[in-house]
Design an enzyme around this catalytic site. Structure first.
Site, PDB file in Angstrom:
ATOM      1  CD  GLU A 267       0.822  -9.229   0.607  1.00 31.32           C
ATOM      2  OE1 GLU A 267       0.824 -10.358   1.093  1.00 31.32           O
ATOM      3  OE2 GLU A 267      -0.184  -8.489   0.599  1.00 31.32           O
ATOM      4  N   PRO A 268       4.243  -4.773  -1.824  1.00 29.85           N
ATOM      5  CG  PRO A 268       6.305  -3.947  -2.560  1.00 29.85           C
ATOM      6  CD  PRO A 268       5.688  -4.998  -1.662  1.00 29.85           C
TER       7      PRO A 268
ATOM      8  CB  CYS B 277     -21.501   6.116 -24.751  1.00 28.81           C
ATOM      9  SG  CYS B 277     -21.303   6.271 -26.500  1.00 28.81           S
ATOM     10  CD  GLU B 278     -20.576   5.993 -17.740  1.00 29.81           C
ATOM     11  OE1 GLU B 278     -21.130   5.061 -18.358  1.00 29.81           O
ATOM     12  OE2 GLU B 278     -20.981   6.430 -16.654  1.00 29.81           O
TER      13      GLU B 278
ATOM     14  CE1 TYR C  36     -11.007   2.952  -6.218  1.00 27.21           C
ATOM     15  CE2 TYR C  36      -9.344   3.275  -7.900  1.00 27.21           C
ATOM     16  CZ  TYR C  36     -10.114   2.432  -7.137  1.00 27.21           C
ATOM     17  OH  TYR C  36     -10.000   1.074  -7.291  1.00 27.21           O
TER      18      TYR C  36
ATOM     19  NE  ARG D 193      -5.737   4.074  -9.422  1.00 32.79           N
ATOM     20  CZ  ARG D 193      -5.400   5.190  -8.828  1.00 32.79           C
ATOM     21  NH1 ARG D 193      -4.996   6.235  -9.541  1.00 32.79           N
ATOM     22  NH2 ARG D 193      -5.453   5.293  -7.520  1.00 32.79           N
TER      23      ARG D 193
ATOM     24  N   GLY E 297       0.772  -1.241   0.000  1.00 38.39           N
ATOM     25  CA  GLY E 297       0.000   0.000   0.000  1.00 38.39           C
ATOM     26  C   GLY E 297       0.797   1.281   0.000  1.00 38.39           C
TER      27      GLY E 297
HETATM   28  N1  LLP Z   1      -1.666  -6.787  -0.475  1.00 39.06           N
HETATM   29  C1  LLP Z   1      -2.999  -6.934  -0.471  1.00 39.06           C
HETATM   30  C2  LLP Z   1      -3.602  -7.980   0.328  1.00 39.06           C
HETATM   31  C3  LLP Z   1      -3.800  -6.065  -1.235  1.00 39.06           C
HETATM   32  O1  LLP Z   1      -5.114  -6.209  -1.206  1.00 39.06           O
HETATM   33  C4  LLP Z   1      -3.189  -5.056  -2.000  1.00 39.06           C
HETATM   34  C5  LLP Z   1      -4.002  -4.140  -2.813  1.00 39.06           C
HETATM   35  C6  LLP Z   1      -1.782  -4.959  -2.000  1.00 39.06           C
HETATM   36  C7  LLP Z   1      -1.042  -5.844  -1.205  1.00 39.06           C
HETATM   37  C8  LLP Z   1      -1.013  -3.964  -2.822  1.00 39.06           C
HETATM   38  O2  LLP Z   1      -1.338  -2.657  -2.564  1.00 39.06           O
HETATM   39  P1  LLP Z   1      -0.467  -1.516  -3.308  1.00 39.06           P
HETATM   40  O3  LLP Z   1       0.920  -1.611  -2.795  1.00 39.06           O
HETATM   41  O4  LLP Z   1      -0.540  -1.787  -4.763  1.00 39.06           O
HETATM   42  O5  LLP Z   1      -1.148  -0.230  -2.963  1.00 39.06           O
HETATM   43  N2  LLP Z   1      -7.635  -0.259  -7.370  1.00 39.06           N
HETATM   44  C9  LLP Z   1      -7.146   0.591  -6.308  1.00 39.06           C
HETATM   45  C10 LLP Z   1      -6.191  -0.152  -5.410  1.00 39.06           C
HETATM   46  C11 LLP Z   1      -6.766  -1.413  -4.835  1.00 39.06           C
HETATM   47  C12 LLP Z   1      -5.718  -2.159  -4.041  1.00 39.06           C
HETATM   48  C13 LLP Z   1      -6.196  -3.498  -3.657  1.00 39.06           C
HETATM   49  N3  LLP Z   1      -5.280  -4.224  -2.859  1.00 39.06           N
HETATM   50  C14 LLP Z   1      -6.466   1.828  -6.921  1.00 39.06           C
HETATM   51  O6  LLP Z   1      -6.417   1.932  -8.150  1.00 39.06           O
HETATM   52  O7  LLP Z   1      -6.030   2.708  -6.212  1.00 39.06           O
END
Ligand code: LLP
Length: 432
Positions: free
Chosen positions: A290-291, A360-361, A333, A329, A247
């Site tokens: 977990e990036p 078309c949105e 969001y 996105r 995250g």
């Molecule tokens: N680990 C788990 C269990 C997750 O659910 C996620 C993301 C990650 C790691 C990786 O997160 P990151 O490092 O990529 O932020 N669609 C949304 C983001 C949804 C993320 C879902 N899970 C967006 O476009 O901002």
């Protein structure tokens, strides 16, 4: 910050033209068509190595980076993960299959999912080294399902719902808060651990994930403490695994601070785990981060062509051939993006424009109210920070075809995913 800093590390403005890894983007657009997605290999490699270096520097025990495949996964992306010895977080059988096809070995496949189907679970049992159990019913189904298979049960980690949120760009990207659909409460974790003990299931880890695209790592401390309390109470083996999820944030717009250093995030986590484990008399866990986004977002650029321009009241709309189907996105969001013109990016006659796609949105908007130099029909626009959660969330709305993807290295542009064809759109259809 400067707009060019949102782009891949190899992006330059030379002779009044934007280049990436020395590639002429207009030539790539002519050859492969637009919309087109570009990934800069050097930016991806640097992000992965920076994380690994930060882990070495801050954490004395073994530690691994798990690439969150949901950010962007295909064959080449899966293969790339193994060049850096990464684990891959797969959500369900589809991503597991992509990882396997890309040569990711069993020990590096980790399976997530909030309501894994029986097919997801059988793929996980067959191919994964670790299943992160989201809930008690899933655990029961694993226990029922695996004896009928010829495979050894993967390691099981339990996913904790810490009840502590991180500050993200939108409520929909928070996952750690009390009312979230993800993970188990402390009481459910205890029940799950008891079930594993009674049934001799290989439970050896704890996971949580608080949300996505945050820059303040401080809420992670409370969640780590809660997880360590549980690890102690459950009585995990001495060799245990701990994943505080992913995250870590990136920069999408020049109004934000630059992409934060991954070392800052890794240090905050490592310090809290070292301190918290020692204080509780726990052995230091194998640490897994977990990036997704912070590994690949900045490497990606979306290339669109302007096909029409409209002035409506105070608004100037640049209408492009890409939009919400390859990048939902902003629609989902309200994500705030930036952009550079490929030719003459520093041109004069600056005015405020909005950039919308061809679909078309009314919500098919990618950028609202951005200052840009004079843009003409036929110009190419390059949108930075396009590497994560664009193509993986893309759709075929209005019969749009998913774009081609190129991997750029100096002297080489490799097609790693071709543009969808019209035939692809009808491949699943059955005639009356
Ligand atoms: N680990 C788990 C269990 C997750 O659910 C996620 C993301 C990650 C790691 C990786 O997160 P990151 O490092 O990529 O932020 N669609 C949304 C983001 C949804 C993320 C879902 N899970 C967006 O476009 O901002």
């Amino acid at each position: 910050m400067n707009r060019i800093q949102l782009f891949p590390l190899t992006a330059r403005v030379e002779n009044n033209t934007l280049t990436i890894a020395d590639h002429n983007l207009s030539a790539l657009a002519s050859e492969y068509g637009t919309p087109l997605y570009l990934y800069d290999r050097a930016t991806m490699d640097t992000a992965a190595e920076n994380y690994k270096f930060a882990l070495k520097k801050n954490y004395p025990m073994s530690a691994s980076i798990t690439y969150a495949g949901k950010a962007f996964l295909n064959l080449a992306a899966a293969q790339w993960t193994q060049l850096h010895d990464l684990f891959v977080d797969c959500t369900g059988e589809g991503e597991i299959a992509m990882a396997v096809a890309g040569g990711v070995p069993r020990k590096h496949i980790l399976v997530h999912g909030v309501n894994k189907s029986n097919l997801d679970l059988s793929a996980a049992i067959q191919y994964a080294g670790t299943i992160v159990v989201d809930n008690l019913t899933e655990l029961l189904r694993i226990a029922e399902q695996y004896p009928a298979t010829k495979y050894k049960l993967p390691d099981l980690w339990l996913r904790l719902l810490p009840g502590v949120a991180v500050q993200t760009h939108h409520a929909h990207t928070q996952t750690g808060q009390h009312d979230s659909k993800f993970g188990m409460t402390s009481a459910e974790m205890m029940e799950a651990a008891q079930f594993c003990k009674i049934n001799h299931l290989p439970l050896n880890g704890i996971h949580f994930h608080q949300g996505s695209n945050f820059r303040d790592a401080s809420p992670i401390k409370e969640a780590i403490d809660l997880a360590l309390d549980l690890a102690k109470e459950i009585g995990l083996p001495d060799e245990w695994h701990f994943s505080p999820g992913g995250g870590w944030g990136v920069a999408y717009h020049e109004d934000e601070l630059p992409q934060p250093d991954s070392n800052e995030y890794v240090r905050a986590i490592a310090e809290n785990i070292i301190h918290g484990s020692t204080a509780r008399g726990l052995t230091l866990p194998h640490l897994h981060l977990e990036p997704g986004r912070s590994l690949v977002a900045r490497a990606g650029v979306a290339l669109y062509k302007v096909g029409a321009i409209k002035q409506r009241g105070n608004k100037v709309w640049l209408l492009t051939d890409g939009g919400m189907t390859d990048n939902p996105r902003h629609a989902m969001y309200g994500a705030k993006y930036s952009c550079l013109a490929v030719s003459n990016p520093d041109g004069k006659e600056i005015k405020q424009v909005s950039i919308a796609g061809p679909y078309c949105e009314s919500g098919d908007v990618v950028i609202e109210d951005l200052l840009m130099p004079n843009i003409e029909i036929g110009d190419l626009l390059a949108i930075p920070a396009a590497g994560a959660y664009h193509l993986s969330m893309s759709s075929n709305y209005n019969g749009s075809r998913k774009p081609a993807v190129l991997l750029l290295e100096k002297g080489q542009a490799r097609l790693i995913q071709r543009r969808e064809t019209i035939e692809d759109l009808m491949r699943r259809d059955v005639s009356l």
